[in-house]
Design an enzyme around this catalytic site. Structure first.
Site, mmCIF file in Angstrom:
data_model
loop_
_atom_site.group_PDB
_atom_site.id
_atom_site.type_symbol
_atom_site.label_atom_id
_atom_site.label_comp_id
_atom_site.label_asym_id
_atom_site.label_seq_id
_atom_site.Cartn_x
_atom_site.Cartn_y
_atom_site.Cartn_z
ATOM 1 N N ASN A 158 -6.345 36.825 -0.001
ATOM 2 C CA ASN A 158 -7.538 36.007 0.269
ATOM 3 C C ASN A 158 -8.674 36.923 0.706
ATOM 4 O O ASN A 158 -8.434 38.024 1.217
ATOM 5 C CB ASN A 158 -7.222 35.021 1.399
ATOM 6 C CG ASN A 158 -8.400 34.122 1.746
ATOM 7 O OD1 ASN A 158 -9.115 33.649 0.864
ATOM 8 N ND2 ASN A 158 -8.625 33.904 3.032
ATOM 9 N N GLY A 213 -17.624 30.581 -7.167
ATOM 10 C CA GLY A 213 -16.872 31.579 -7.926
ATOM 11 C C GLY A 213 -17.551 32.924 -8.099
ATOM 12 O O GLY A 213 -17.316 33.621 -9.084
ATOM 13 N N SER A 214 -18.375 33.327 -7.122
ATOM 14 C CA SER A 214 -19.007 34.644 -7.268
ATOM 15 C C SER A 214 -17.986 35.774 -7.065
ATOM 16 O O SER A 214 -18.076 36.813 -7.725
ATOM 17 C CB SER A 214 -20.202 34.802 -6.322
ATOM 18 O OG SER A 214 -19.788 34.941 -4.993
ATOM 19 N N ASN A 215 -17.016 35.568 -6.190
ATOM 20 C CA ASN A 215 -15.964 36.590 -6.064
ATOM 21 C C ASN A 215 -15.095 36.625 -7.317
ATOM 22 O O ASN A 215 -14.681 37.702 -7.757
ATOM 23 C CB ASN A 215 -15.113 36.334 -4.816
ATOM 24 C CG ASN A 215 -15.764 36.902 -3.575
ATOM 25 O OD1 ASN A 215 -15.848 38.124 -3.414
ATOM 26 N ND2 ASN A 215 -16.278 36.024 -2.720
ATOM 27 N N GLY A 236 -0.841 30.850 8.677
ATOM 28 C CA GLY A 236 -2.001 30.505 9.489
ATOM 29 C C GLY A 236 -3.297 30.634 8.697
ATOM 30 O O GLY A 236 -3.321 31.170 7.587
ATOM 31 N N HIS A 269 -12.234 36.866 3.127
ATOM 32 C CA HIS A 269 -12.877 36.110 4.205
ATOM 33 C C HIS A 269 -14.137 36.869 4.627
ATOM 34 O O HIS A 269 -14.094 38.094 4.790
ATOM 35 C CB HIS A 269 -11.900 35.988 5.381
ATOM 36 C CG HIS A 269 -12.448 35.196 6.519
ATOM 37 N ND1 HIS A 269 -12.560 33.824 6.478
ATOM 38 C CD2 HIS A 269 -12.927 35.580 7.724
ATOM 39 C CE1 HIS A 269 -13.091 33.406 7.617
ATOM 40 N NE2 HIS A 269 -13.321 34.452 8.388
HETATM 41 C C1 4DW Z 1 -9.071 28.193 4.560
HETATM 42 C C2 4DW Z 1 -8.189 27.704 5.505
HETATM 43 C C3 4DW Z 1 -8.076 26.333 5.730
HETATM 44 C C4 4DW Z 1 -8.826 25.436 4.999
HETATM 45 C C5 4DW Z 1 -9.698 25.939 4.049
HETATM 46 C C6 4DW Z 1 -9.814 27.307 3.833
HETATM 47 C C7 4DW Z 1 -9.234 29.683 4.402
HETATM 48 C C8 4DW Z 1 -8.525 30.342 3.196
HETATM 49 C C9 4DW Z 1 -7.244 29.683 2.862
HETATM 50 C C10 4DW Z 1 -7.132 28.687 1.885
HETATM 51 N N1 4DW Z 1 -5.853 28.243 1.858
HETATM 52 C C11 4DW Z 1 -5.134 28.898 2.785
HETATM 53 C C12 4DW Z 1 -5.963 29.818 3.441
HETATM 54 C C13 4DW Z 1 -5.367 30.595 4.486
HETATM 55 O O1 4DW Z 1 -5.992 31.461 5.123
HETATM 56 N N2 4DW Z 1 -4.047 30.403 4.778
HETATM 57 C C14 4DW Z 1 -3.304 29.497 4.119
HETATM 58 N N3 4DW Z 1 -3.820 28.750 3.099
HETATM 59 N N4 4DW Z 1 -2.017 29.304 4.461
HETATM 60 C C15 4DW Z 1 -8.671 23.940 5.259
HETATM 61 O O2 4DW Z 1 -8.161 23.518 6.282
HETATM 62 N N5 4DW Z 1 -9.099 23.093 4.295
HETATM 63 C C16 4DW Z 1 -9.056 21.644 4.368
HETATM 64 C C17 4DW Z 1 -9.795 20.988 3.240
HETATM 65 C C18 4DW Z 1 -11.076 21.246 2.930
HETATM 66 C C19 4DW Z 1 -11.679 20.740 1.673
HETATM 67 O O3 4DW Z 1 -10.981 20.187 0.808
HETATM 68 O O4 4DW Z 1 -12.908 20.929 1.487
HETATM 69 C C20 4DW Z 1 -7.638 21.154 4.202
HETATM 70 O O5 4DW Z 1 -7.356 20.057 4.714
HETATM 71 O O6 4DW Z 1 -6.823 21.800 3.501
HETATM 72 C C1 GAR Z 2 -16.846 33.638 0.065
HETATM 73 O O1 GAR Z 2 -17.848 34.044 0.961
HETATM 74 C C2 GAR Z 2 -15.464 33.824 0.681
HETATM 75 O O2 GAR Z 2 -15.381 34.967 1.493
HETATM 76 C C3 GAR Z 2 -15.337 32.554 1.504
HETATM 77 O O3 GAR Z 2 -15.842 31.550 0.649
HETATM 78 C C4 GAR Z 2 -16.877 32.114 -0.163
HETATM 79 C C5 GAR Z 2 -16.603 31.768 -1.606
HETATM 80 O O4 GAR Z 2 -17.674 32.141 -2.408
HETATM 81 N N1 GAR Z 2 -13.989 32.302 1.893
HETATM 82 C C6 GAR Z 2 -13.636 31.889 3.109
HETATM 83 O O5 GAR Z 2 -14.434 31.611 3.979
HETATM 84 C C7 GAR Z 2 -12.136 31.813 3.337
HETATM 85 N N2 GAR Z 2 -11.848 31.656 4.712
HETATM 86 P P1 GAR Z 2 -17.492 32.327 -3.967
HETATM 87 O O6 GAR Z 2 -16.957 31.008 -4.503
HETATM 88 O O7 GAR Z 2 -18.883 32.589 -4.467
HETATM 89 O O8 GAR Z 2 -16.557 33.459 -4.216
#
Ligand code: 4DW
Ligand code: GAR
Length: 226
Positions: A109, A14-16, A145, A111
């Site tokens: 979001n 949760g730093s963001n 996506g 990234h």
């Molecule tokens: C992201 C994308 C997919 C998974 C985890 C993170 C990047 C950010 C994001 C979260 N939710 C999103 C996004 C996104 O960019 N676009 C959409 N939704 N639509 C991922 O596949 N996570 C898997 C579980 C991981 C875990 O619980 O640790 C999952 O099965 O959902």
């Molecule tokens: C951050 O670096 C964020 O950009 C990344 O997770 C971290 C969360 O840190 N997100 C992704 O990679 C999404 N695709 P935080 O919990 O300290 O904010």
């Protein structure tokens, strides 16, 4: 000024979130965080929210039989809190088209890469392996996506010759903490419009979506040094 009501979804540190909480303390900031929701009860960000006096909720994905019911629970918490915008801040559950369509153009979001380069996981290792000299982060509207959707703001940071994953990720994270509050302000103030994949800023010819982090903000140079 009426502030937009924001819900933040987290899964971890949760730093963001903390950077957004700090920004929201400014009287003229156009958003306020009204709910922090985590799918994990042990997410560090929940403590940060509670310290700031923000309502928190835990919706454990494992306690739901499928994604739809998990997301329906998340959605109803957000609606009950009166959220108008939703920020993903290290939220790790892929959201289905059902949820994304309900929050379309109101769901953002962050990234840790200059998208569309390096979507997905293991970003810092892949960034170093690719040998790029500019890295950074992207704040974008969420689409169906992974790490896809109209880009609101990108912040650029250098990759230094001696970087490893730890030093690079720390530099990018410092940029994230500057980028996310600025991007949320753009969205919450209503000053941007989505035109296909492009985000346009009303009445501005300057590149609002580009943030060059000064060296001192990244710890590369002491403040005030030439
Ligand atoms: C992201 C994308 C997919 C998974 C985890 C993170 C990047 C950010 C994001 C979260 N939710 C999103 C996004 C996104 O960019 N676009 C959409 N939704 N639509 C991922 O596949 N996570 C898997 C579980 C991981 C875990 O619980 O640790 C999952 O099965 O959902
Ligand atoms: C951050 O670096 C964020 O950009 C990344 O997770 C971290 C969360 O840190 N997100 C992704 O990679 C999404 N695709 P935080 O919990 O300290 O904010």
């Amino acid at each position: 000024m009426t502030k937009r009501r924001v819900g933040v979804l987290i899964s971890g540190r949760g730093s963001n979130l903390a950077a957004l909480i700090d920004a929201c303390r400014q009287p003229d900031y156009p958003a306020e965080i009204v709910l922090v929701l985590s799918n994990r009860a042990d997410a560090g960000g929940l403590g940060r929210a509670a310290e700031a006096g923000i309502a928190t909720a835990v919706v454990p994905h494992r306690e739901h039989p499928d994604r739809e019911s998990f997301e329906a629970a998340v959605h109803s918490r957000l609606v009950a809190a009166g959220c108008e915008l939703v920020c993903l801040a290290g939220f790790m559950r892929l959201l289905t088209p059902w949820f994304v369509s309900r929050w379309r153009d109101r769901l953002v979001n962050i990234h840790p890469a200059l998208l569309p380069a390096f979507p997905g996981l293991d970003i810092h290792r892949r960034t170093l392996e690719a040998g790029v000299t500019i890295a950074g982060c992207t704040v974008h509207f969420v689409r169906e996506g992974v790490d896809d959707g109209p880009i609101i703001l990108q912040a650029a940071v250098p990759v230094l010759p001696d970087d490893d994953e730890e030093s690079l990720s720390a530099r990018i994270l410092a940029a994230e903490h500057r980028a996310y509050p600025r991007a949320l302000a753009l969205v919450a103030s209503g000053s941007i419009r989505i035109d296909g994949n492009r985000v346009r800023t009303a009445g501005s010819t300057s590149p609002e979506g580009l943030l060059m982090c000064p060296d001192e903000a990244l710890g590369l140079r002491p403040a005030g040094a030439l």
